[in-house]
Structures are given as C-alpha cells and as structure tokens.
Write a protein that holds these residues in place. Structure first.
Motif, PDB file in Angstrom:
ATOM      1  N   SER A  41      -4.937 -10.922  -6.405  1.00 52.30           N
ATOM      2  CA  SER A  41      -3.991 -11.241  -7.482  1.00 52.30           C
ATOM      3  C   SER A  41      -4.909 -12.217  -8.631  1.00 52.30           C
ATOM      4  O   SER A  41      -4.494 -12.130  -9.888  1.00 52.30           O
ATOM      5  N   ILE A 126       0.905 -14.725  -9.881  1.00 52.62           N
ATOM      6  CA  ILE A 126       1.850 -13.828 -10.836  1.00 52.62           C
ATOM      7  C   ILE A 126       1.458 -13.671 -12.112  1.00 52.62           C
ATOM      8  O   ILE A 126       1.312 -12.735 -12.980  1.00 52.62           O
ATOM      9  N   MET A 241      13.203  -9.825 -13.881  1.00 51.15           N
ATOM     10  CA  MET A 241      12.082  -9.250 -14.683  1.00 51.15           C
ATOM     11  C   MET A 241      12.857  -8.871 -16.182  1.00 51.15           C
ATOM     12  O   MET A 241      13.991  -8.762 -16.351  1.00 51.15           O
ATOM     13  N   LEU A 246       8.182 -11.497 -15.164  1.00 48.74           N
ATOM     14  CA  LEU A 246       8.919 -12.185 -14.405  1.00 48.74           C
ATOM     15  C   LEU A 246       9.306 -13.634 -14.706  1.00 48.74           C
ATOM     16  O   LEU A 246       8.443 -14.223 -14.791  1.00 48.74           O
ATOM     17  N   MET A 258       3.801 -17.399  -6.493  1.00 48.31           N
ATOM     18  CA  MET A 258       4.262 -17.286  -5.149  1.00 48.31           C
ATOM     19  C   MET A 258       3.690 -17.621  -4.007  1.00 48.31           C
ATOM     20  O   MET A 258       2.446 -17.536  -3.997  1.00 48.31           O
ATOM     21  N   ALA A 288      14.106  -8.295  -7.854  1.00 43.99           N
ATOM     22  CA  ALA A 288      13.055  -8.721  -8.001  1.00 43.99           C
ATOM     23  C   ALA A 288      12.231  -9.399  -7.068  1.00 43.99           C
ATOM     24  O   ALA A 288      10.862  -8.962  -7.063  1.00 43.99           O
ATOM     25  N   ASP A 291      11.065  -6.576  -5.030  1.00 42.75           N
ATOM     26  CA  ASP A 291       9.903  -5.743  -5.477  1.00 42.75           C
ATOM     27  C   ASP A 291       8.581  -6.342  -5.283  1.00 42.75           C
ATOM     28  O   ASP A 291       7.568  -5.919  -4.711  1.00 42.75           O
ATOM     29  N   ILE A 292       8.637  -7.747  -5.553  1.00 44.69           N
ATOM     30  CA  ILE A 292       7.313  -8.482  -5.547  1.00 44.69           C
ATOM     31  C   ILE A 292       6.796  -8.819  -4.150  1.00 44.69           C
ATOM     32  O   ILE A 292       5.615  -8.610  -3.646  1.00 44.69           O
ATOM     33  N   SER A 293       7.624  -8.893  -3.049  1.00 47.05           N
ATOM     34  CA  SER A 293       7.577  -8.835  -1.832  1.00 47.05           C
ATOM     35  C   SER A 293       6.858  -7.618  -1.380  1.00 47.05           C
ATOM     36  O   SER A 293       5.952  -7.567  -0.567  1.00 47.05           O
ATOM     37  N   ILE A 295       5.137  -5.608  -3.008  1.00 42.82           N
ATOM     38  CA  ILE A 295       3.805  -5.400  -3.402  1.00 42.82           C
ATOM     39  C   ILE A 295       2.862  -6.244  -2.585  1.00 42.82           C
ATOM     40  O   ILE A 295       1.687  -5.800  -2.381  1.00 42.82           O
ATOM     41  N   TYR A 296       3.094  -7.593  -2.463  1.00 44.27           N
ATOM     42  CA  TYR A 296       2.413  -8.385  -1.836  1.00 44.27           C
ATOM     43  C   TYR A 296       2.075  -7.937  -0.532  1.00 44.27           C
ATOM     44  O   TYR A 296       0.873  -7.804   0.249  1.00 44.27           O
TER      45      TYR A 296
END
Length: 412
Positions: A41, A126, A241, A246, A258, A288, A291-293, A295-296
């Motif tokens: 990241s 992020i 988003m 974000l 995050m 949102a 989605d980010i969870s 991806i991580y």
C-alpha cells in the motif's frame, strides 16, 4: 545488517531524494504477511517513500532483495547487545517485545531522516499521508486518539471505557521529528522494563505510557478523521466512495489510513476478532468497508502464499525446546528488577543447564507473583469480602496486604 544507518543514508542520497521522512513497522515472523501488505500500500500511494520492517525474531533481510524502497532490520541494529536482546525476549511476550522497542527504532531512523512514522503492520495506506510533514515539524510528536468525539448512547458495541483501559491514543500510529527525541528517550526509559499487558496495574504495553508522555512533551493529537480508522472508531468514521476517492462524510476528509486490528483475512467481513465485533451484525457494514476489507484481505493472503507456512514465534521456547510461560517471564523480569545481573540466557544452549537450575529456584518467585495478582484481583472483584477480611482476620489481611503491595510495584 550492521551499519544500517549508513546503508539507509547511502540509499536515500543515491536516489536523489531528500531525507525528510521514512515509514517503519515492527513484526515477528508470523505477521510478515501483514507487513508486506502494508508495504504494497505504501508503494501504491507514496512510491518514493522508504519503509523499514523490523523483524524481532529472525534475520529476514532477503525480503528486501527484490523490493525497492524496503529495508529489513533486526533487534541487533537498534544498538542493543546480545545479552539485553535475550533479556527483552525473555521478559516480554511477542506483543510486548514488538511494542517495547518502538522508540528505539524511531530514534535510530531519526539519525538519518528528519521525520519517522511508525505504522502497525496491520495498517493499510489508502492515500498519501500529506498532512503529517507540517504537523511533525510544528509539534515534534504526533499521535492519533482512539476517538475524536463523544460516543453516542445508541452506540452499544464500544464505550469510552475503551480509552480508560488501553489509553487515549492508539499507538499503531506514531510520528516523530528530531524535536521528539526527548519523548522517545523518556518512553524507552519506561518500556525497557515496563511494557506490559497488565490490566490489574492499569498497563497496556506502550500505549498507556503515552497518556502521560503526551502531556509531558506536548504531543499533538491529530484530529483528522481519515487517520487510524479502526474497528473501535468506525461509528464516527464511516466512509463512502465519492468519484475515485474514499471520503468520510462526517468531516468531508479523505480516508488516509486503515487499521485492520484483530483482522482475519479469511473472514474479512468480521473486521475484528480482537474486539469481538462483527460488522455484519452492526449498522457499520457498508459497501465501501466491505470492498476495502476484501482488498486488504487478498493482499495479506497473497503475501502469505509467497512467504509459505508461518513459522513459530522465535522466542516462544527456550534453548531446550520448552515453552516459556508468562509466569516464568514475569519471574525473570522481577529478578532483573531486583538487581540480579547474572541471569542465564534462556535462548543460548551454553546456558541451558544453568537456566534449568534457575527455573527451579524461581518457583517460589512465580508463586509469589501469582499470589500478588490474586490479592489485587480479590480486592477489586470482591470488595465487601476484602473489607470483612480486614476487620475479622487481621493476621491474614496483613499477609494479603503484603502480597498486594508486592503486586503493585511495577519497578523499584
């Protein structure tokens, strides 16, 4: 890994960049997947930024060979001799050790860089942390509070007792400049022997100490909703988003950082095992966030696939292969505090026989520590009974009080 300061300095000068700031994190080998997800990241959001990963229980320098702007350090790079490393690894468990050496790592990096930013390995960048440089220049030490506003009564999964228990600031983030070195020296002065998970005495590793240090050294509490967003403060920092960004509607600020504390990448919807919070059962489960969870989670799983099976923490056993109990660690620590400077190392085969003998002799000390903790717990768990004991059984109360006083002596 010797001479790392010179190595870092040469790397920065050769690249033609300034020496302003560097990011760092600390892990044991079993958490390297998270550290590499953090690295990915940083590379995406700030591709010219260096990241240092301190691995406390192994030499993993090979990880930096094919990864630009990544440096790997070990405990020996912090200016600690072999005896002190063994002592720290013995008196602390993996969480305590990893947090205890934080000020040493930051101070080391300030030899070369003007600013150093610590990020927990389970952080995920992020957006570029553009607000930090000016704040560090102005204040020297920048911290992030767990909460930025009072918790509404309708929020039932967390209360402000959280800050009373684990500290006002979340030390998964800490940013310092050279003006903050006195703070780092003070912090290490406590963490060297007092970085304990010890709720009975109001201690929570490095975090609770900064409640005191922030006041003593004028640390700045960064009131930006987008920094250090974690399961404890999602109720005030829900994000969505907007276009390609974000954003946190409550403040209009962009999401920057995050913190996936207690996160299981194999069950990303739960968000945090550590706080026993499953976002799927709360009103905080947003598209949102999901989605980010996800991806991580995939970044961590991909890194773990590359790394292979997770090794056991390097200091969980002594040189004879026996697991070191928490009580034994506390007894060893007490012996150090009491002035015993000739303790055998639990991790060196040459000391194995002597360490076995020490363990036998320390059995009374371990019983005494347990008795002290029990006395302290008894006083607060059963206050009425404690009061009756004081009046009806004075002899037994004096014994209990002795144990209680012993338990509350964190250092002498």
């Amino acid at each position: 890994m010797r001479g790392i300061v010179g190595e870092l300095e040469n790397a920065v000068i050769d690249s033609g960049r300034g020496l302003k700031g560097i990011y760092c994190t600390i892990v044991a080998q079993n958490y390297l997947g998270q550290a590499l997800a953090l690295y990915s990241s940083v590379r995406e959001q700030e591709p010219d930024r260096d990241l240092v990963i301190l691995v406390v229980d192994a030499d993993r320098g090979e990880l930096a060979h094919s990864r630009s702007h990544l440096r790997i350090l070990g405990l020996e790079d912090l200016g600690l001799d072999a005896q002190e490393i063994d002592r720290l690894a013995m008196i602390y468990d993996v969480v305590e050790l990893s947090t205890a050496v934080k000020p040493l790592l930051l101070k080391l990096l300030l030899d070369t860089y003007e600013q150093a930013v610590y990020l927990d390995p389970d952080m995920f960048v992020i957006g570029a942390l553009t607000e930090l440089e000016g704040a560090i220049d102005e204040y020297g030490v920048v911290l992030t509070p767990h909460f930025l506003s009072p918790i509404p009564a309708e929020v039932t999964h967390i209360t402000e007792v959280h800050s009373l228990t684990v500290g006002v600031h979340n030390l998964g983030f800490c940013a310092v400049g050279r003006a903050g070195i006195p703070f780092l020296d003070w912090w290490w002065g406590h963490l060297k022997r007092e970085c304990l998970i010890y709720p009975l005495l109001g201690l929570f590793v490095d975090q609770k100490w900064t409640d005191v240090g922030a006041n003593l050294f004028g640390a700045h509490s960064l009131r930006h909703h987008g920094y250090n967003v974690g399961p404890w403060n999602l109720h005030e920092r829900l994000f969505e988003m907007r276009g390609s960004d974000l954003v946190i509607p409550a403040s209009g600020e962009p999401l920057r950082l995050m913190h996936f504390s207690g996160f299981d990448p194999r069950d990303p919807g739960a968000i945090s095992e550590r706080l026993n919070m499953d976002m799927r059962n709360l009103a905080l489960d947003t598209p949102a966030l999901r989605d980010i969870s996800e991806i991580y989670a995939q970044r961590v799983l991909d890194a773990e696939k590359i790394l292979g099976p997770k090794p056991q923490y390097g200091y969980v056993k002594d040189s004879s292969g026996r697991v070191i109990s928490k009580r034994m660690r506390r007894a060893y620590r007490k012996a150090l505090i009491d002035g015993d400077t000739n303790l055998p190392s639990p991790f060196r085969a040459a000391d194995a026989s002597e360490f076995r003998s020490w363990k036998l002799s320390a059995s009374k000390k371990m019983i005494g520590i347990s008795a002290g903790d029990s006395a302290l717990a008894f006083k607060y768990a059963l206050p009425d009974e404690f009061g009756r004991l004081k009046s009806t059984l004075p002899k037994q109360f004096r014994w209990l009080r002795t144990r209680l006083l012993s338990a509350t002596k964190v250092r002498r």
